[in-house]
Design an enzyme around this catalytic site. Structure first.
Site, short mmCIF file in Angstrom:
data_model
loop_
_atom_site.label_atom_id
_atom_site.label_comp_id
_atom_site.label_asym_id
_atom_site.label_seq_id
_atom_site.Cartn_x
_atom_site.Cartn_y
_atom_site.Cartn_z
N CYS A 142 1.16 -1.02 0.05
CA CYS A 142 0.03 0.04 -0.22
C CYS A 142 0.74 1.48 0.15
CB CYS A 142 -0.97 -0.19 0.92
SG CYS A 142 -2.34 0.90 1.15
N LYS A 163 -12.20 7.35 -2.58
CA LYS A 163 -10.95 6.81 -1.73
C LYS A 163 -11.29 5.61 -2.46
CE LYS A 163 -10.20 4.48 3.25
NZ LYS A 163 -10.59 4.38 4.23
N SER A 192 -7.76 0.35 0.76
CA SER A 192 -8.43 0.86 1.52
C SER A 192 -7.33 2.05 1.59
CB SER A 192 -8.13 0.59 3.12
OG SER A 192 -8.15 1.65 3.85
N HIS A 235 -4.67 -4.72 0.15
CA HIS A 235 -4.15 -4.63 1.89
C HIS A 235 -4.69 -6.60 1.92
CE1 HIS A 235 -1.94 -1.89 4.07
NE2 HIS A 235 -3.96 -1.08 3.27
N GLU A 237 -3.50 -8.90 3.27
CA GLU A 237 -2.72 -9.27 4.43
C GLU A 237 -3.98 -9.36 5.98
OE1 GLU A 237 -1.87 -6.98 3.19
OE2 GLU A 237 -1.98 -5.27 5.15
N ARG A 249 -13.98 3.53 12.59
CA ARG A 249 -12.86 4.50 12.82
C ARG A 249 -13.60 5.64 12.38
NH1 ARG A 249 -7.54 3.17 10.63
NH2 ARG A 249 -8.65 4.63 9.11
#
Ligand code: ASP
Length: 754
Positions: A142, A163, A192, A235, A237, A249
């Site tokens: 990323c 995004k 993300s 991502h 992972e 969040r």
């Protein structure tokens, strides 16, 4: 194999529950192998989660892995205790003298800042610079990927209109590479991020190779051509709930985020997200560890600094269909037929076989095609040659115990010769070598025989008709599991047989490969690939492992003879690699000819060295000659009107200099007198007795080292260079030396690169 991590790392407890075999420092490893040393530079705010996620993926491998965690010293982690960082993380000063098989640089929550504004940017640059000599392969995730691409390749990031947040579909751009080996055609990965790469700049960069993209969020995975850097923009992972945590969040921070795309069932955040990317994540990390780290890292880690090169990436295991072509020497007698059958049958992917006519058994022998041509030219004396041909085929069939009516086959030629005119016959007679030989081979091997005359088509002008042929051939070939197709010929719209030029079975092979969309075209001959230099000058020259189609064209132009010069045109647009192999030494790797050598890193500095005696240099001088395009055109026109072929040309402000074959000497004299007569003030000089040497290599224009090696080899022998052209298209260097220096020059240059 267990993954070894620092004592008491929180990941141990979680992963042990999941059955991931984790080992801490205190339990000694007893296996007699060297564990892979992997360093993770963890820049994620959620440090413990990232440690656990990456440990989980790296632990899913039969390889022994030892993890170390690295933090930046210029930035203090905010979301995790100082004790955790001190206990488990090292600083760069503590590792800078060590070497690692692999390193992972994670993402970081700083993507909206300019790189240079990031607190730890200078330190990160130092780490990335250090990695060049201390880490075998680095995996960037990323923001880490954006930073790596910016630092190493100057690729900028850009803010996305919206995004990229959710789980997106991906496909592969590069299917035969190792990193995504075993992946499905479509797979999912979470992203993300607010920023993305400058995709165009990445695609255009000569040192980078895009491997996977997503229609929604652009480039996902790419690597450097030397395999040292792997960049991943998503991502893989992430845990099942990581995106949810980020979503919550952001809500908490008042950011009003969109619901992550394709993540919650029915896009309903109250429902449990379904994980659709875990298997791909595991495969990606184990492929990286296996192919980019384990398989190519040196056993002695200190050797990393010497810049060991990874192996090239042709994964023949991933190929499903191979078209093979055997040349005349591979089918010269019954023994060679046996070798051919053995080679073909040793691999069931070799379904379509193109055969040449039997060639010479020894240097005094005559090829069947030549016997046929002689029979056609002999008029009433044709039988002398036709009998020999009949005997050759009968001999092979008898020795192989194949029931084959060689007489009937040759009688058909006899009848045609007796009843048809040369015009009606066209190329029928020379084509029969391939026709009869292929029928015999098909019978011997139990393969179907497909007559090229029915499927390979020429137009009324005698030009090969690609479109019609490819359609006809692919429709027909796929009806057969295994088939033999004679090389060299096809037919005209009126049904008459027409051949390609001599050596044309290579073209037939390429046509079959292209028509069937084969993954590989194997061209079997009697040498183990393209030799780097002429074996008559250099003793046992090495064969070149890898060259590009364009280099092959240059080399053929300079006189190297391996493949018919038109072969590559048939496969180039489809990017089908050609592998030149040796029927008499089938295990030799041979030469692989590819569209783009950047995907393979087994490269040599140069790809070949070729040349010949019998050249001259002609220099024409006249004020403003090269500045004034009319004058320049005039000189070129005069050369063209005399039929002079220019090998290469150089210009100065008031001069033009040409390298031409000495066989044009008289024409050159004529041209000079015409130029002098019609262009006031023009003078000309010639210098004969030259040998031309061409050095071909794809890095000619970018590696100063190559030119230095060539020139210093000649300087050491005090060989004077009479003409030097560093080549159009960065692919070759052409030199002219005195004929007496020719062989020494070739040997000296060869020595520099062998
Ligand atoms: N048999 C033909 C020749 O001798 C074609 C080939 O071998 O490719 O030229």
């Amino acid at each position: 194999m267990p993954i070894k991590v620092p004592n008491n790392l929180p990941a141990v407890e979680i992963l042990t529950k999941e059955n991931v075999f984790v080992m801490t420092d205190t339990r000694a490893m007893t296996q007699d192998i060297r564990p892979l040393q992997i360093l993770i530079l963890n820049l994620m705010p959620t440090k413990v989660e990232t440690e656990t996620q990456l440990t989980r993926l790296l632990g899913n491998s039969p390889l022994q892995v030892e993890l170390e965690l690295l933090q930046t010293s210029t930035h203090k982690a905010k979301n995790v205790s100082e004790e955790h960082m001190i206990a488990f993380y090292k600083t760069f000063d503590q590792v800078r003298n060590k070497y690692y098989d692999g390193m992972i640089i994670t993402g970081a929550p700083v993507e909206m800042m300019e790189f240079e504004e990031v607190e730890y940017w200078d330190e990160l640059c130092e780490i990335m610079e250090w990695s060049k000599t201390h880490v075998h392969s680095t995996f960037y995730i990323c923001w880490g990927a954006q930073a790596g691409l910016y630092y190493h390749y100057g690729i900028k990031k850009k803010v996305l209109p919206k995004k990229a947040f959710g789980v997106f579909l991906h496909t592969l751009e590069y299917k035969t590479g190792m990193l995504f080996r075993g992946f499905d055609d479509e797979f999912y990965v979470p992203h993300s991020r607010y920023t993305g790469l400058d995709d165009e700049a990445v695609f255009a960069h000569p040192d980078l190779r895009v491997i996977s993209t997503s229609p929604d969020v652009g480039i996902f995975a790419l690597k450097s051509n030397d395999d040292k850097h792997i960049f991943i923009t998503g991502h893989s992972e992430y845990d099942g709930d990581t995106l949810r945590k980020e979503y919550l969040r952001d809500i908490e921070n008042g950011l009003d985020p969109e619901v992550p795309y394709n993540y919650f069932p029915d896009d309903d955040p109250s429902k449990e997200p379904q994980v659709s990317w875990r298997s791909c994540a595991n495969l990606l990390y184990s492929n990286w560890l296996n192919y980019f780290v384990y398989q190519s890292t040196p056993f002695d880690l200190n050797d990393i600094k010497t810049g060991n090169k990874p192996k090239h990436e042709l994964v023949t295991d991933d190929f499903d269909l191979i078209t093979v072509k055997f040349g005349g020497s591979s089918l010269a007698d019954a023994g060679q037929f046996r070798k051919v059958a053995e080679i073909v049958k040793s691999d069931s992917r070799r379904r379509f076989v193109v055969a040449s006519a039997p060639g010479k058994r020894n240097s005094d022998d005559i090829k069947i095609t030549d016997l046929l041509l002689k029979s056609q030219a002999a008029g009433d004396g044709a039988d002398e040659y036709l009998n020999l041909i009949e005997e050759r085929y009968r001999g092979i069939a008898d020795e192989l115990n194949v029931e084959f009516d060689a007489k009937a086959e040759v009688d058909a030629i006899r009848e045609k010769l007796a009843s048809e005119t040369a015009e009606e016959l066209l190329d029928y007679v020379p084509s029969r070598g391939e026709y009869i030989g292929s029928k015999l081979l098909a019978k011997y091997m139990g393969f179907d025989f497909i007559d090229a005359g029915e499927f390979i088509k020429f137009d009324a002008e005698g030009n090969y008709d690609k479109e019609t042929t490819e359609k006809l051939l692919s429709d027909e070939l796929f009806k057969h599991e295994f088939a033999i197709i004679p090389g060299f010929y096809g037919s005209m719209p009126d049904g008459r047989i027409k051949t390609f030029s001599r050596g044309g079975s290579d073209i037939t092979g390429a046509i079959v490969a292209a028509s069937t969309g084969s993954d590989l075209y194997e061209n079997w001959t009697d040498v183990s690939g393209l030799l780097m230099a002429d074996p008559r000058i250099v003793e046992k020259p090495v064969s070149v492992p890898l060259i590009t189609y364009r280099e092959l064209r240059e080399l053929s132009y300079l006189g190297a003879e391996v493949l018919h010069a038109d072969t590559v045109f048939q496969v180039a647009s489809k990017g089908i690699p050609i592998n030149i192999k040796n029927t008499n030494a089938p295990l030799d790797a041979g030469t692989l000819i590819v569209n783009n050598a950047r995907y393979y890193s087994d490269a040599q500095d140069i790809s070949g060295l070729s040349g010949a005696r019998g050249y001259m240099n002609v220099t024409v001088q006249l004020a403003h000659l090269n500045e004034n395009s009319d004058l320049r055109e005039k000189v070129l026109d005069v050369f063209a009107s005399k039929g002079i072929k220019i090998e290469t040309m150089m210009t100065g402000v008031d001069s033009m200099s040409f390298l031409v074959k000495e066989s044009f000497k008289d024409a050159v004299e004529d041209a000079i007198s015409e130029i002098k007569g019609s262009m006031d003030g023009a003078t000309a000089e010639t210098l004969g007795g030259l040998a031309m040497i061409g050095v071909v290599g794809r890095d000619m224009g970018t590696s100063p080292n190559i030119a230095i090696k060539i020139l210093s080899a000649l300087a050491a022998l005090k060989i004077n260079i009479k003409f030097l052209d560093h080549g159009a298209g960065n692919l070759h260097m052409i030199l002219a030396v005195d004929e007496k220096d020719y062989e020494n020059a070739i040997k000296a240059i060869y020595q520099q690169f062998a």
